[in-house]
Design an enzyme around this catalytic site. Structure first.
Site, PDB file in Angstrom:
ATOM      1  N   GLU A  53      44.402  40.151  27.976  1.00 57.68           N
ATOM      2  CA  GLU A  53      45.782  40.469  28.340  1.00 57.68           C
ATOM      3  C   GLU A  53      46.773  39.621  27.539  1.00 57.68           C
ATOM      4  O   GLU A  53      47.861  40.089  27.192  1.00 57.68           O
ATOM      5  CB  GLU A  53      45.974  40.271  29.842  1.00 57.68           C
ATOM      6  CG  GLU A  53      45.231  41.320  30.672  1.00 57.68           C
ATOM      7  CD  GLU A  53      45.328  41.088  32.167  1.00 57.68           C
ATOM      8  OE1 GLU A  53      45.808  41.983  32.878  1.00 57.68           O
ATOM      9  OE2 GLU A  53      44.918  40.004  32.615  1.00 57.68           O
TER      10      GLU A  53
ATOM     11  N   GLU B 143      37.659  42.434  34.603  1.00 59.04           N
ATOM     12  CA  GLU B 143      37.984  42.153  36.003  1.00 59.04           C
ATOM     13  C   GLU B 143      37.187  43.002  36.992  1.00 59.04           C
ATOM     14  O   GLU B 143      36.820  42.530  38.078  1.00 59.04           O
ATOM     15  CB  GLU B 143      39.484  42.361  36.249  1.00 59.04           C
ATOM     16  CG  GLU B 143      40.363  41.238  35.722  1.00 59.04           C
ATOM     17  CD  GLU B 143      40.704  41.385  34.252  1.00 59.04           C
ATOM     18  OE1 GLU B 143      41.509  40.585  33.754  1.00 59.04           O
ATOM     19  OE2 GLU B 143      40.156  42.301  33.589  1.00 59.04           O
TER      20      GLU B 143
END
Length: 790
Positions: free
Chosen positions: A643, A663
């Site tokens: 990210e 995730e």
């Protein structure tokens, strides 16, 4: 209507039972929840007046209410628990049902299940259903730290319809980070909003609460299953003493739900045909004349915080279905976890606190006992007993769940009636379509208080405020700053703090509020952006106009925890505010990982998890990044590391680099921008695959799809980033900033020509800059330009 005219599928309540196991009593048995629920269920089966074995054999559906210890993620059952609570109880009473249900959490559960399973019976999908629940919180707390504690662990085979926790909209990280971790403070917010609406002062509010609950104590004192069978006066209930300490303004301990109980209740519902076949005497039959199930908007989305219109609407609708008015009700049980839960419905129905019919049949949650999600099963059981004792009268049960969130209603009587369908679904559409106030999670500036409370605990006092920003009227949630007594003083001493002017500031931990801006600047000063000489988790190197930032946690694969995030946020604040810094490079220490994302060991430790307002690494939520940031990806860029790369303007990766939004493999979501930015950076199908599987993408593939600008040899990502930075530094920093700004401003404009014609002040800044003169001049003089960056 006579019994002969009844549809054989009409549902009737034919058996109810209650059980208790009072800690310290002469007959205390230290029963498990399954054992205690089974005891109540045996009583309910016997209450039918027919052979227990025959009734148990006829049960096709069992439905259990969750204990508190199974009502939220990560909750602990200190003495162990059943893997299939409904079937554990069924087994104990000799039933082998086709269907077993574990209901969602919430105090509405018992009445909702009666409504739902009665509808199933009326539709011919079931014949006999047993509902039950039990809490043994007193036993669990008593034995939790003892060596001789019992083991309630058991494994039962069979299907289970586990409906989950049902916490959507009731609990959130945003709420908990602002002190809303328990029910007391959330209900107190509603209570104080109600006081402001009614324009009563503090003493009047306290007197009203005492007068509301004093009659409840009289009922509890006469109830053999009550956990606190003590009659108290209105004054005693609200007088603050060592035993009756303040919990959350305006609630002292005596008027909040009492959870230290060992209580169970059960209800048996069956069709008229089954009741006749089994020979259940007709004087045992009690009919559900009216019913409703509605849900209120989430807390911050409610127009009025002083009550729950949905609960009142559910009550009115159930009475309408029953075809009676409130004056025809003989008994009430209004869910009473906190005073506002009672007064909200009582206000709506026009009931006075001293109504001679009383507003409870059990004694209420603070006095009878807050048997977790199962309290209203006791209210239903007691109502059925009273209906049989007074044939033809009506009893009302209102069951509340969440934070004045879910409300289920039942209207009972021995008077025969066929099943009557409700219109709750249609009414719910009306509630859901109501306008909601504009809200913000990040509040800054002057504001006014909409409602408030002060929580009292061993750590001191915490002020919690819901307010409205003066600038645009948006609603926000905020809490006081630790150690700031000025706001607590305002809230506890001003006659009505609602409407008072305060100042709110958004920080990494959330919104913080105090009495004015001067006080805010004193306790939470806004630091002037600057680079420190040393950081604990980050290395910083300044090379001319280039800032190199290295995440220095190689043992943790450069994963980030809150302290590291804070340092990175400070560093990038300084970078973007320093006119002499033109390019930033971010990399990770060592040769294994650029950044492995969020530090999961920190998260698992239970320590607070906060992220700066500018996002993960101080970048993923930063708006208007007006100067280039280059990620030098050396090794793994996993989860939050990926990210960070996505949030950067440019990415240089070595050939060993790997990118992944991993995730989903640890039960999380790439919420720092990954699920948003990745589909915008690479083909949507490929991005979706990476997001939902967590698969890794190598450097070569990342280059092909435009996720990476350049690839270097292993270990050379930083050198490659430095080379790219030097190329940027050779250009006009004013032009670079303006270009990035225009790209940002036009990113959301779909029409190309509209985007091209978009007016931007960045163009004016360039035309009026010294660089705009220096560039052509240097070109004409055939020399390298001397950029000023202004």
């Amino acid at each position: 209507m006579s019994n002969e005219q009844l549809d054989p599928r009409t549902p009737v309540l034919v058996g109810v039972g209650q059980a208790s196991d009072r800690l310290g009593g002469d007959d205390y048995r230290a029963l498990s929840p399954a054992d205690l629920a089974a005891e109540a269920a045996h009583v309910a089966l016997a209450d039918t007046g027919v052979d227990l074995a025959a009734v148990a054999a006829a049960i096709d559906t069992v439905a259990g209410i969750r204990q508190f210890e199974t009502s939220s993620p990560g909750a602990v059952a200190p003495l162990g628990r059943s893997n299939n609570f409904p079937r554990s109880v069924a087994k104990r009473v000799g039933a082998d049902p086709v269907r077993a249900i574990l209901e969602v959490g919430g105090g509405q559960g018992p009445q909702h299940l009666v409504n739902e399973l009665s509808a199933h019976i009326a539709a011919g999908n079931s014949e006999v259903a047993l509902l039950f629940g039990a809490e043994t919180i007193s036993t669990a707390q008593h034995f939790a730290d003892r060596d001789d504690r019992p083991d309630f662990t058991e494994h039962v085979d069979g299907t289970l319809e586990d409906r989950g926790f049902g916490l959507r909209g009731l609990m959130s990280f945003h709420h908990s980070s602002h002190g809303l971790v328990g029910a007391s403070e959330q209900y107190a917010l509603f209570e104080n909003a109600r006081r402001s609406r009614l324009k009563t002062d503090r003493s009047e509010q306290a007197s009203e609460i005492g007068a509301l609950f004093a009659p409840f104590t009289e009922v509890a004192a006469a109830n053999p299953h009550a956990s606190a069978p003590i009659e108290r006066s209105a004054e005693e209930l609200v007088d603050i003493t060592e035993q009756n300490r303040m919990i959350a303004e305006p609630y002292p301990r005596y008027v909040v739900s009492r959870d230290k109980v060992n209580q169970a209740a059960a209800v048996l519902v069956m069709s008229v045909a089954a009741a006749e076949r089994l020979g259940v005497p007709r004087e045992r039959w009690v009919f559900l004349h009216g019913h409703a199930d509605l849900r209120e908007r989430n807390m911050l989305d409610r127009v009025d915080l002083s009550g729950s219109p949905a609960a009142v609407l559910a009550a009115e609708h159930a009475l309408d279905i029953a075809g009676i008015g409130v004056d025809e009700i003989a008994t009430f049980d209004l869910y009473s976890c906190f005073p506002i839960a009672v007064s909200n419905v009582a206000d709506g129905l026009g009931l006075a606190p001293d109504d001679p019919r009383r507003l409870t049949v059990t004694g209420g949650l603070p006095f009878f006992g807050g048997a977790g999600n199962n309290y209203s099963m006791h209210a239903i059981a007691e109502t059925v007993v009273r209906m049989r004792a007074q044939p033809g009268v009506y009893g009302f049960v209102g069951a509340n769940g969440g934070m004045l969130s879910k409300y289920s209603v039942g209207v009972y009587s021995t008077t025969p009636t066929n099943w009557r369908s409700d219109r709750s679904a249609l009414l719910q559409e009306t509630i859901d379509a109501l306008p909601a106030p504009a809200t913000t999670r990040a509040a800054d500036g002057w504001a006014t208080i909409e409602t408030w409370t002060v929580r009292h605990d061993r750590d001191g006092q915490l002020a919690i405020v819901i307010g409205r920003l003066e600038a645009d009227g948006r609603r926000f949630l905020a809490r006081s700053v630790d150690g700031d007594d000025t706001l607590v003083t305002l809230l506890t001493q001003d006659d009505d703090p609602v409407g008072c002017r305060v100042y709110v500031r958004n920080v990494a931990a959330g919104n913080r509020v105090t009495i004015d801006r001067d006080r805010m600047d004193e306790i939470l000063p806004v630091a002037k952006p600057c680079l420190r000489d040393n950081y604990e988790h980050v290395l910083v190197r300044r090379d001319g106009h280039v800032l190199e930032v290295t995440i220095n946690r190689p043992e943790q694969r450069n994963s980030l925890h809150p302290p590291a995030n804070v340092e990175l946020a400070e560093i990038f604040d300084a970078y973007f505010s320093d006119p002499d810094l033109w390019v930033a490079i971010l990399t990770g220490a060592g040769d294994k990982a650029f950044c492995a994302g969020n530090d999961l060991l920190w998260s698992a430790s239970g320590r607070p998890i906060t992220v700066p307002t500018t996002g993960f690494a101080g970048l993923t939520a930063r708006r208007g990044m007006s100067k280039p940031v280059i990620s030098a990806v050396n090794g793994y860029a996993m989860g939050g590391g990926c990210e960070i790369a996505l949030a950067s303007h440019l990415v240089v990766a070595d050939s060993a680099a790997a990118f992944a939004l991993s995730e989903v493999k640890v039960g999380l979501v790439a919420g720092a921008g990954g699920v948003v930015r990745l589909p915008r950076a690479i083909p949507v199908k490929l991005a979706t695959e990476m997001i939902v599987t967590g698969r890794r993408m190598g450097a070569d593939e990342a280059l092909r799809h435009g996720l990476v600008n350049r690839i270097t040899a292993p270990g050379e990502a930083l050198a490659g980033a430095r080379e790219l930075a030097s190329e940027i530094v050779a250009a006009s920093p004013t032009s670079v900033r303006a270009s990035l700004q225009i790209m940002h401003e036009t990113d959301g404009i779909p029409d190309v020509v509209d985007a091209v014609l978009h007016p931007s002040e960045a163009l004016d800044d360039v035309m009026l800059s010294e660089d705009a003169i220096e560039g052509p001049t240097a070109f004409a003089q055939k020399r390298a330009p001397n950029w000023r960056g202004r």
